[in-house]
Every structure is written in C-alpha cells, then in structure tokens.
Design a protein around this motif. Sequence first.
Motif, PDB file in Angstrom:
ATOM      1  N   ASP A 172       7.020   2.058  -2.256  1.00  0.00           N
ATOM      2  CA  ASP A 172       7.184   3.585  -2.672  1.00  0.00           C
ATOM      3  C   ASP A 172       7.273   4.404  -1.532  1.00  0.00           C
ATOM      4  O   ASP A 172       7.605   5.511  -1.581  1.00  0.00           O
ATOM      5  CB  ASP A 172       6.159   3.824  -3.680  1.00  0.00           C
ATOM      6  CG  ASP A 172       6.234   3.089  -5.266  1.00  0.00           C
ATOM      7  OD1 ASP A 172       7.622   2.770  -5.252  1.00  0.00           O
ATOM      8  OD2 ASP A 172       5.846   3.042  -6.085  1.00  0.00           O
ATOM      9  N   ILE A 173       6.849   4.295  -0.508  1.00  0.00           N
ATOM     10  CA  ILE A 173       6.883   5.290   0.367  1.00  0.00           C
ATOM     11  C   ILE A 173       8.444   4.798   1.474  1.00  0.00           C
ATOM     12  O   ILE A 173       8.820   6.611   1.221  1.00  0.00           O
ATOM     13  CB  ILE A 173       5.793   4.847   2.316  1.00  0.00           C
ATOM     14  CG1 ILE A 173       4.588   5.180   1.296  1.00  0.00           C
ATOM     15  CG2 ILE A 173       6.760   6.074   2.783  1.00  0.00           C
ATOM     16  CD1 ILE A 173       3.523   5.517   2.703  1.00  0.00           C
ATOM     17  N   GLY A 174       8.859   4.070   0.925  1.00  0.00           N
ATOM     18  CA  GLY A 174      10.845   4.295   1.300  1.00  0.00           C
ATOM     19  C   GLY A 174      10.713   4.641   0.426  1.00  0.00           C
ATOM     20  O   GLY A 174      12.148   4.974   0.667  1.00  0.00           O
ATOM     21  N   ARG A 175      10.958   4.389  -0.823  1.00  0.00           N
ATOM     22  CA  ARG A 175      11.700   4.887  -2.294  1.00  0.00           C
ATOM     23  C   ARG A 175      12.085   6.114  -1.611  1.00  0.00           C
ATOM     24  O   ARG A 175      12.892   6.705  -2.439  1.00  0.00           O
ATOM     25  CB  ARG A 175      11.302   3.818  -3.214  1.00  0.00           C
ATOM     26  CG  ARG A 175      11.554   2.578  -3.742  1.00  0.00           C
ATOM     27  CD  ARG A 175      10.822   2.189  -4.850  1.00  0.00           C
ATOM     28  NE  ARG A 175      10.839   0.452  -4.764  1.00  0.00           N
ATOM     29  CZ  ARG A 175       9.643  -0.527  -5.600  1.00  0.00           C
ATOM     30  NH1 ARG A 175       9.430   0.335  -6.264  1.00  0.00           N
ATOM     31  NH2 ARG A 175      10.313  -1.729  -5.666  1.00  0.00           N
ATOM     32  N   CYS A 176      10.564   6.962  -1.810  1.00  0.00           N
ATOM     33  CA  CYS A 176      10.408   8.556  -2.416  1.00  0.00           C
ATOM     34  C   CYS A 176      11.278   8.921  -0.732  1.00  0.00           C
ATOM     35  O   CYS A 176      12.193   9.350  -1.147  1.00  0.00           O
ATOM     36  CB  CYS A 176       9.119   9.638  -2.351  1.00  0.00           C
ATOM     37  SG  CYS A 176       8.561   8.589  -3.553  1.00  0.00           S
ATOM     38  N   THR A 177      11.590   7.965  -0.279  1.00  0.00           N
ATOM     39  CA  THR A 177      12.216   8.615   1.457  1.00  0.00           C
ATOM     40  C   THR A 177      13.617   8.463   1.117  1.00  0.00           C
ATOM     41  O   THR A 177      14.356   9.443   1.634  1.00  0.00           O
ATOM     42  CB  THR A 177      11.733   7.227   2.883  1.00  0.00           C
ATOM     43  OG1 THR A 177      10.380   7.861   2.943  1.00  0.00           O
ATOM     44  CG2 THR A 177      12.157   8.138   4.164  1.00  0.00           C
ATOM     45  N   HIS A 178      14.558   6.956   0.133  1.00  0.00           N
ATOM     46  CA  HIS A 178      15.857   7.438   0.229  1.00  0.00           C
ATOM     47  C   HIS A 178      15.785   8.600  -0.606  1.00  0.00           C
ATOM     48  O   HIS A 178      16.447   9.160  -0.314  1.00  0.00           O
ATOM     49  CB  HIS A 178      15.084   6.220  -0.491  1.00  0.00           C
ATOM     50  CG  HIS A 178      17.287   5.762  -0.609  1.00  0.00           C
ATOM     51  ND1 HIS A 178      17.391   4.487  -1.670  1.00  0.00           N
ATOM     52  CD2 HIS A 178      18.505   6.012  -1.125  1.00  0.00           C
ATOM     53  CE1 HIS A 178      18.452   3.950  -2.396  1.00  0.00           C
ATOM     54  NE2 HIS A 178      19.117   5.336  -1.300  1.00  0.00           N
ATOM     55  N   GLY A 179      15.032   9.218  -1.427  1.00  0.00           N
ATOM     56  CA  GLY A 179      15.275  10.196  -2.525  1.00  0.00           C
ATOM     57  C   GLY A 179      14.774  11.282  -1.471  1.00  0.00           C
ATOM     58  O   GLY A 179      16.393  12.017  -2.171  1.00  0.00           O
ATOM     59  N   LEU A 180      14.262  11.860  -0.182  1.00  0.00           N
ATOM     60  CA  LEU A 180      15.204  12.371   0.781  1.00  0.00           C
ATOM     61  C   LEU A 180      15.412  13.052   1.145  1.00  0.00           C
ATOM     62  O   LEU A 180      16.646  14.089   1.547  1.00  0.00           O
ATOM     63  CB  LEU A 180      13.401  12.856   1.257  1.00  0.00           C
ATOM     64  CG  LEU A 180      12.069  12.778   1.226  1.00  0.00           C
ATOM     65  CD1 LEU A 180      11.177  12.461   1.881  1.00  0.00           C
ATOM     66  CD2 LEU A 180      11.682  14.154   0.406  1.00  0.00           C
TER      67      LEU A 180
END
Length: 315
Positions: free
Chosen positions: A204-212
């Motif tokens: 989810d760190i990666g998925r949140c970063t995608h959102g960023l």
Amino acid sequence: MTAKKIITVFGATGAQGGGLARSILADPGGPFAVRAVTRNAGSDAAKALASAGAQVVAADVDDAASVTRALDGAYGAFFVTFFWAHFSPEKELAEARIMAEAARKAGVEHAVWSTLEDSRRFIPLSDDRMPTLMGKYKVPHFDAKGEADQFFRDAGVPTTFLLTSFYWDNLIHFGMHPQRGEDGVLGFVLPMGDRKLPSIAAEDIGRCTHGLFKRHDLVGKTVGIAGEHLSGAEMAAALGRALGETVRHLAVTPGQYRGFGFPGADDLGNMFQFNHDFSDEFRAARSIEFSRSLNPGLQDFETWLSRNAARIPRS
Ligand SMILES: NC(=O)c1ccc[n+]([C@@H]2O[C@H](COP(=O)([O-])OP(=O)(O)OC[C@H]3O[C@@H](n4cnc5c(N)ncnc54)[C@H](OP(=O)(O)O)[C@@H]3O)[C@@H](O)[C@H]2O)c1
C-alpha cells in the motif's frame, strides 16, 4: 494518443518500489508508464516487471552516472534508500544526495522521496533518555532520511516528502513474527506499551505513492501514510484471530529491546521509544483518511492478515 509520463522507480524489485510499479502497471489506461530500476535485469523479480509491461533499466544508487541515465526523459521519480542492506546512515545520505542531484539535472517534474522523521528534531543528542548511536544519531535509519530532505529542497527538485510507516510485512520477512514461549504460547514483541503504532502493508505504500503522482498540488509538502494505528495488544489479538491460536503481546521496554543484540536492535529500540514518546506527533503525521484518498483499496491489518497470515512464520 498522448505519450505516457515515465515514472522511474528505484527499488522496483523490492517492497515499496515494487508496490508502486505493480500499481501503475495495473492501470494501463492511466497517465503513467513504469521505468523499473534494478541492479540485475536478469533476476526473476525484474523479469516479472518486464513481462508486466515495465521498461527495466540497470542502475545502482551508489553510481551517480547510472542514476542520471535512469532519469533521462522521466516525468517523475520514486526515490528510496536501503538502510538495512548496509546499516550506514552516511551511505543513505550519500545516495540521497546523488538522487537529488540527478533529479535536478534530469529536470524531473515530480519526485517522491521516501523519508522518515529526523528524530533529532524531537530529541537532541544531549537528551540521554535514549543512547546516541554511531556518534551523531538517535534513530540512524530515520535521521539520515529526514536529514536528506534538505538535499531535494536545496537542489530545487519538485518533491513530495513521503513519511512511511512500519510494514506489517516485517512479520514475514524481518524476524518480527510471533515466537513461541517456554509455555508454548506465541508472543508478539512490540515495545510500545499501550501506545498505537502507525503501520501499513508495504504494497500500500506503493499504491499510495501512485496516488501521489496524480497530486502535483502536493509538491513541496510532507505527507504521511498508514493503513491503521494499532497497539501491540491490538496487533496480538488480530494475529491470534488470524492464526487461530492465542498470541500474547510482550510489552518489553525499549531498553530491553536494544539489549536483544541482533544487528540494528539498538536502532530499532530507539525507533520504538521515539514512536512511543512522540506518539501524538507521529500519529498526527499519518492520517488513514488521507492515505485512503490516495489509495481507495488501502488495507487495514485484518484485511492484510486475511491475505497473508499463512506466510507468517511461527517459531
Ligand atoms: N521495514 C519497515 O517497516 C520500513 C518502514 C518504513 C521505511 N522503511 C525503509 O524502507 C527502505 C527499504 O525499502 P524497501 O523495503 O522497499 O526495500 P527492499 O524491499 O529491501 O528492496 C530493495 C530493492 O532495492 C534494490 N536495491 C538495493 N540496493 C540497491 C542499490 N545500491 N542500487 C539500486 N537498487 C538497489 C534491490 O533490487 P535489485 O537487487 O533488483 O537491484 C531490492 O530489490 C529502508 O531504508 C527502510 O529504512 C522500512
């Protein structure tokens, strides 16, 4: 068709970068393409990224020229350093300096720097509630990342500073799984007393970063993410439900944890003490609602356990 914006992903074969690469690749209609950085394009992890549609490039974060090449033509970049590969804050500082300088040269329009708090802003070295480590750090793997924020600012790189959280994956890969006591009952060590620790699935760190990367308005800002804030007792209870047997929270003190003696135990003991003593600030910096706004599929601990409990060792 408009050309996709390239995001160069460091650590793409690992936890944080891997989550980001997979998230972008799972959105083929989206605006971004993945350039995955690895030192070994022949590894299984690199080949899996290539067959999922990533451009795989070779670079080493200790080699400035290779980092600059990996950023050529990129719109965005995800930067992460690898403290536990070498245990050296100085090396992390040198690597972050290389990344910031390369991003400046390449004209990257949006960098996300995976950082953590410099604990020395909260606890000066003169404060002896916890030992000073390696001469000038309280929590070496936090402090160097926080100190390195300035490199990105000084280089004028448009950067979002991402405060990450403790991964639940540490229960699988980092030796933090429940261990069986002499009485046969599983014990889960978390030296946080009854304070809650912000924590998250590494994916989810990666998925949140995608959102960023879709939030250019967050350039220049420090943001924090977590999937849930949990006490050791709450984590132990959830582990017990998922594993189908009692798991006891072992609330050792940070001092006892430092004394465990494995490599990095003193750093982690100080980290838990820092998270405990500055719990309000640490938690306030990591909103779950904000994290979910970046990543609507954000997992809580129960959900992560329902998918991963079978991978957690019990010894
Ligand atoms: N564990 C936690 O709870 C936690 C929480 C917050 C922050 N962190 C921080 O997360 C960082 C590590 O990130 P991670 O967990 O995503 O790493 P990771 O899963 O260990 O992945 C590291 C990947 O980066 C690549 N790599 C390693 N050294 C490299 C180098 N010199 N040049 C280029 N690539 C290199 C490796 O890929 P190749 O072999 O393919 O090159 C590896 O697959 C640490 O600094 C840690 O402090 C950890």
